[in-house]
Every structure is written in structure tokens, then in C-alpha cells.
Design an enzyme around this catalytic site. Structure first.
Site, PDB file in Angstrom:
ATOM      1  NE  ARG A   1       3.479   5.615   9.583  1.00  0.00           N
ATOM      2  CZ  ARG A   1       3.047   4.575   8.879  1.00  0.00           C
ATOM      3  NH1 ARG A   1       1.763   4.304   8.825  1.00  0.00           N
ATOM      4  NH2 ARG A   1       3.894   3.794   8.239  1.00  0.00           N
TER       5      ARG A   1
ATOM      6  CE  LYS B   1      -2.762   5.989  -0.740  1.00  0.00           C
ATOM      7  NZ  LYS B   1      -3.817   6.622  -1.541  1.00  0.00           N
TER       8      LYS B   1
ATOM      9  CE  LYS C   1      -6.718   3.537   7.498  1.00  0.00           C
ATOM     10  NZ  LYS C   1      -5.735   4.574   7.341  1.00  0.00           N
ATOM     11  CB  ALA C   2      -6.293   1.608  15.370  1.00  0.00           C
TER      12      ALA C   2
ATOM     13  CG  ASN D   1      -3.122   6.381  11.406  1.00  0.00           C
ATOM     14  OD1 ASN D   1      -3.431   5.399  10.736  1.00  0.00           O
ATOM     15  ND2 ASN D   1      -1.954   6.473  12.031  1.00  0.00           N
TER      16      ASN D   1
ATOM     17  CB  THR E   1       3.519   5.535  19.164  1.00  0.00           C
ATOM     18  OG1 THR E   1       4.686   5.424  18.339  1.00  0.00           O
ATOM     19  CG2 THR E   1       3.878   5.276  20.614  1.00  0.00           C
TER      20      THR E   1
ATOM     21  CE1 TYR F   1      -3.537   2.691   0.986  1.00  0.00           C
ATOM     22  CE2 TYR F   1      -2.089   3.189   2.834  1.00  0.00           C
ATOM     23  CZ  TYR F   1      -3.173   3.512   2.045  1.00  0.00           C
ATOM     24  OH  TYR F   1      -3.895   4.656   2.303  1.00  0.00           O
TER      25      TYR F   1
HETATM   26  P1  NAD Z   1     -12.289   4.804   1.726  1.00  0.00           P
HETATM   27  O1  NAD Z   1     -11.955   3.381   1.462  1.00  0.00           O
HETATM   28  O2  NAD Z   1     -13.423   5.103   2.656  1.00  0.00           O
HETATM   29  O3  NAD Z   1     -12.546   5.579   0.357  1.00  0.00           O
HETATM   30  C1  NAD Z   1     -11.956   5.188  -0.853  1.00  0.00           C
HETATM   31  C2  NAD Z   1     -13.071   5.051  -1.866  1.00  0.00           C
HETATM   32  O4  NAD Z   1     -12.498   4.696  -3.133  1.00  0.00           O
HETATM   33  C3  NAD Z   1     -14.070   3.950  -1.513  1.00  0.00           C
HETATM   34  O5  NAD Z   1     -15.374   4.477  -1.367  1.00  0.00           O
HETATM   35  C4  NAD Z   1     -13.992   2.982  -2.674  1.00  0.00           C
HETATM   36  O6  NAD Z   1     -15.222   2.402  -3.039  1.00  0.00           O
HETATM   37  C5  NAD Z   1     -13.451   3.886  -3.773  1.00  0.00           C
HETATM   38  N1  NAD Z   1     -12.860   3.084  -4.838  1.00  0.00           N
HETATM   39  C6  NAD Z   1     -12.000   2.036  -4.697  1.00  0.00           C
HETATM   40  N2  NAD Z   1     -11.726   1.503  -5.904  1.00  0.00           N
HETATM   41  C7  NAD Z   1     -12.428   2.230  -6.822  1.00  0.00           C
HETATM   42  C8  NAD Z   1     -12.559   2.138  -8.223  1.00  0.00           C
HETATM   43  N3  NAD Z   1     -11.924   1.201  -8.924  1.00  0.00           N
HETATM   44  N4  NAD Z   1     -13.373   3.028  -8.847  1.00  0.00           N
HETATM   45  C9  NAD Z   1     -14.055   3.971  -8.143  1.00  0.00           C
HETATM   46  N5  NAD Z   1     -13.946   4.099  -6.788  1.00  0.00           N
HETATM   47  C10 NAD Z   1     -13.149   3.238  -6.148  1.00  0.00           C
HETATM   48  O7  NAD Z   1     -10.950   5.493   2.242  1.00  0.00           O
HETATM   49  P2  NAD Z   1     -10.690   6.902   2.919  1.00  0.00           P
HETATM   50  O8  NAD Z   1     -10.310   6.643   4.327  1.00  0.00           O
HETATM   51  O9  NAD Z   1     -11.810   7.829   2.632  1.00  0.00           O
HETATM   52  O10 NAD Z   1      -9.376   7.356   2.139  1.00  0.00           O
HETATM   53  C11 NAD Z   1      -9.409   8.252   1.045  1.00  0.00           C
HETATM   54  C12 NAD Z   1      -8.008   8.372   0.474  1.00  0.00           C
HETATM   55  O11 NAD Z   1      -7.102   8.832   1.481  1.00  0.00           O
HETATM   56  C13 NAD Z   1      -7.430   7.064  -0.041  1.00  0.00           C
HETATM   57  O12 NAD Z   1      -6.665   7.318  -1.189  1.00  0.00           O
HETATM   58  C14 NAD Z   1      -6.527   6.609   1.078  1.00  0.00           C
HETATM   59  O13 NAD Z   1      -5.487   5.766   0.619  1.00  0.00           O
HETATM   60  C15 NAD Z   1      -6.004   7.937   1.590  1.00  0.00           C
HETATM   61  N6  NAD Z   1      -5.574   7.854   2.994  1.00  0.00           N
HETATM   62  C16 NAD Z   1      -6.486   7.633   3.967  1.00  0.00           C
HETATM   63  C17 NAD Z   1      -6.059   7.534   5.281  1.00  0.00           C
HETATM   64  C18 NAD Z   1      -7.037   7.276   6.393  1.00  0.00           C
HETATM   65  O14 NAD Z   1      -6.601   7.165   7.538  1.00  0.00           O
HETATM   66  N7  NAD Z   1      -8.330   7.161   6.155  1.00  0.00           N
HETATM   67  C19 NAD Z   1      -4.713   7.663   5.605  1.00  0.00           C
HETATM   68  C20 NAD Z   1      -3.808   7.877   4.571  1.00  0.00           C
HETATM   69  C21 NAD Z   1      -4.253   7.995   3.261  1.00  0.00           C
END
Ligand code: NAD
Length: 323
Positions: free
Chosen positions: A283, A153, A192-193, A178, A219, A149
Site C-alpha cells: 500500500r 469507512k 500501529k506498526a 498510516n 509494504t 473497518y
Molecule cells: P484514535 O483511536 O487515537 O482516535 C479516535 C478517537 O475516537 C478515540 O480517542 C476514541 O476514544 C474516540 N471514540 C471512539 N468511539 C467514540 C464514541 N462512541 N464517542 C466518542 N468518541 C469516540 O485514532 P486516530 O489515529 O487519531 O484516528 C482518527 C481518525 O482517523 C479515525 O477516524 C481513524 O479511523 C482515521 N484514520 C486514522 C489513521 C491512522 O493511521 N491513525 C489512518 C486512516 C484513518
């Protein structure tokens, strides 16, 4: 009227971002594989479809949106990204989405695009000491993320930056740390946690017991979703490209996080440590760069966001149980 496109609008952060953009008066198109799980989307136009399909992507990027936010990804918490089972999906699906969305935006002459990277791209060797992790933006190389993952990124960050360098686009890249809050996954394996612990505490008796993966001494810091959206918009509308951390610098151990949630719930909770996926030992968000480049950094105490999140998950759990 200004227009915005939110890819991943059916997800946790995307859902909150759409709401905020609507409050600001934007016309918003949301795109996702699915409708939002917990709330009716406020997007003016919500298109369900697969961003891995370049034809579909070209159809939804049919105009020069003023702001494009690319948040769609195949992702989840430790139980999803650290087991190894989902690695091929994570790499292939998320990379394909980014390749498609960025290129279609470029071909529509969209000037500026936001990409949500993650703190998971930081090298594992800088996150072995739970008391002193190094997540300064310039510590990214030599690269050694602890998960596929994180590698995806890092690849995609670089992809966006190359379109900025070679094709005249303006990329804005954030490394989220997070993010938590209401209307995010809290059960089903992708949670998540903070959400998982809120659910476990809400489901526990009083006094009761919950399970935690590992010794709980690892952490992390956790950022409430409203502050994440605020930082995202500030970055998008600034002259600063990033990559920059968007996270809290209030670092806690997972045991402390559990104790805080138990206190919010008003329950006496014993913790049982069991084997499970954990990720790096330490982290924390390093907020010096965001502070100096945007003149802003998140500041809300962890407890404030947790109180709102716990209340929401407790309600969700109760209404699920009542069904
Ligand atoms: P999430 O999983 O709730 O949202 C991601 C969305 O992308 C989902 O609704 C999913 O259905 C959609 N998706 C996946 N594959 C798809 C596809 N092929 N076509 C169309 N839609 C698709 O995640 P989130 O927590 O809202 O995270 C949003 C972004 O932020 C992501 O890129 C994630 O990697 C990044 N991010 C999130 C966190 C966190 O803690 N939540 C931390 C670091 C980075």
C-alpha cells in the site's frame, strides 16, 4: 473568534488537530469517550461522552461551528482491525457515530464538515503486489476492502457525500494513510506498526531481537501527524471535496521500517518473523490528486518523523518502567 468542533479530540490525530487549531486562534470544543491518554487537551471545552448517543450529539453540536472535524472511530492497528474479533464493534460503533454527527450538524445548519476516511477502503485486489499497489482515488470501485473497518469507512464516505449532494452541505473527505507520531497509541493492542516497532526496539537489548508479524516484505507508507493535520486543514478550507489521499508516497517494507528504527535507536537488532495479522501486501499513497487539487502534498522524509516518534516512545517506556 472562529469556532471549531473536533470529534475524537481525546485520540491521537484529534489531539494534534486541537493543538493546531488553538495555535490558529480558534475557540475549540473537543469531544471524546475519554480524555487524551498522553497530553492535557488544549481545547477550551472538552466534553466526555458517547457519540453513539444521538441526544448527547445534539447537545455538543449546539451552535453553528465554523469548522467541524469528525475523527471519532472505534479503531486500531492490525492487531485490532484484522483479527475479526472486533468487527461488529467497528462497524456498529463507527457507523453510528457518523450517522449521528453528520445529521446533527445538518440540523444545526452547519455548512461544512470534515470526515477522516482511510486507505483501508481501497480494494484488496489492487494491493497484492508489494512493489506496485494501486491506491489512486478513482480505483475504489468495484469495492473490496480487506477489512470491515475499510467497509465502514467506504459507507461513511458515501454517507457524507450524500449529505453534500442531497442536502446542500459541503463534505470534505480525506483518506488517511498510516499516520504516526508522538502521543498516539504505542501499547495495549490498538497501536500501529511504527509505534509498535519503536516500542519493541526501545525495549530490546543491544544487540537484541524483535518480532515482526509476517515476512516483513509487505509494504506501506507512513505519514507524520503534523503533515496529516496540515493536509486536513488545507482540504477543509479548499473548494475541493475529495475523497483524496492524505499520505506519504515514500513506500517502505516493514523490514525496512524496522531497520530504520533500529538505526535511529543506534541498536543492532535481529528480526524474528512470526505469524500475525498483516493486511494487504502492498500500500502506498498516490499523491497526484492532492497535488493537483490543493497544490500541496506531504514531503517530509519518513526518518524525520520517526526520530521524533522513537524519542517520545522511548521516554514513555522508560517512565512506565520506572513506575
Ligand atoms: P484514535 O483511536 O487515537 O482516535 C479516535 C478517537 O475516537 C478515540 O480517542 C476514541 O476514544 C474516540 N471514540 C471512539 N468511539 C467514540 C464514541 N462512541 N464517542 C466518542 N468518541 C469516540 O485514532 P486516530 O489515529 O487519531 O484516528 C482518527 C481518525 O482517523 C479515525 O477516524 C481513524 O479511523 C482515521 N484514520 C486514522 C489513521 C491512522 O493511521 N491513525 C489512518 C486512516 C484513518
Amino acid at each position: 473568534m472562529k469556532t471549531a468542533l473536533v470529534c475524537g479530540a481525546g485520540g491521537f490525530i484529534g489531539g494534534h488537530l486541537v493543538r493546531r487549531l488553538k495555535r490558529e486562534g480558534f475557540w475549540v470544543r473537543g469531544v471524546d469517550l475519554k480524555f487524551h491518554d498522553y497530553a492535557e487537551s488544549e481545547a477550551d471545552d472538552f466534553v466526555v461522552g458517547d457519540l453513539r448517543d444521538p441526544y448527547f450529539v445534539r447537545q455538543v453540536i449546539d451552535r453553528r461551528f465554523d469548522e467541524v472535524y469528525q475523527l471519532a472511530a472505534d479503531m486500531g492497528g492490525a492487531g485490532f482491525i484484522f483479527t475479526g474479533e472486533n468487527d461488529a464493534d467497528i462497524m456498529h460503533n463507527s457507523a453510528t457515530i457518523n450517522l449521528n454527527v453528520l445529521d446533527a450538524a445538518y440540523k444545526r445548519a452547519i455548512r461544512r464538515i470534515f470526515y477522516s476516511s482511510s486507505a483501508c477502503m481501497y480494494p484488496a485486489y489492487n494491493q497484492e503486489d508489494p512493489d506496485n499497489p494501486n491506491c489512486a482515488e478513482d480505483s475504489a470501485y468495484p469495492a473490496q476492502p480487506d477489512s470491515e473497518y475499510g467497509w465502514e469507512k467506504l459507507f461513511s464516505e458515501r454517507l457524507y457525500l450524500t449529505y453534500a449532494r442531497c442536502r446542500g452541505m459541503e463534505a470534505r473527505v480525506a483518506r488517511y494513510h498510516n499516520i504516526f507520531g508522538p502521543e498516539g497509541a504505542w501499547t495495549g493492542g490498538r497501536e500501529k506498526a511504527p509505534a509498535a516497532l519503536c516500542r519493541k526496539v526501545a525495549a530490546a537489548a543491544n544487540p537484541g531481537e524483535i518480532e515482526i508479524w509476517g515476512d516483513g516484505l509487505q509494504t506501506r507508507s507512513f505519514l507524520y501527524v503534523d503533515e496529516c493535520v496540515e493536509g486536513t486543514l488545507r482540504l477543509m478550507r479548499s473548494d475541493f471535496a475529495g475523497p483524496v489521499n492524505i499520505g506519504s508516497d515514500e513506500m517502505v517494507s516493514i523490514n525496512q521500517l524496522a531497520a530504520l528504527i533500529a538505526d535511529i535507536a543506534g541498536k543492532r537488532i535481529e528480526v524474528k518473523h512470526i505469524p500475525g495479522p498483516q493486511g494487504v501486501r502492498g500500500r502506498n499513497s498516490d499523491n497526484r490528486l492532492i497535488q493537483s487539487s490543493l497544490g500541496w502534498a506531504p514531503s517530509q522524509p519518513l526518518r524525520t518523523g520517526l526520530e521524533r516518534t522513537y524519542a517520545w516512545i522511548e521516554r514513555e517506556l522508560r517512565s512506565n518502567n520506572a513506575r
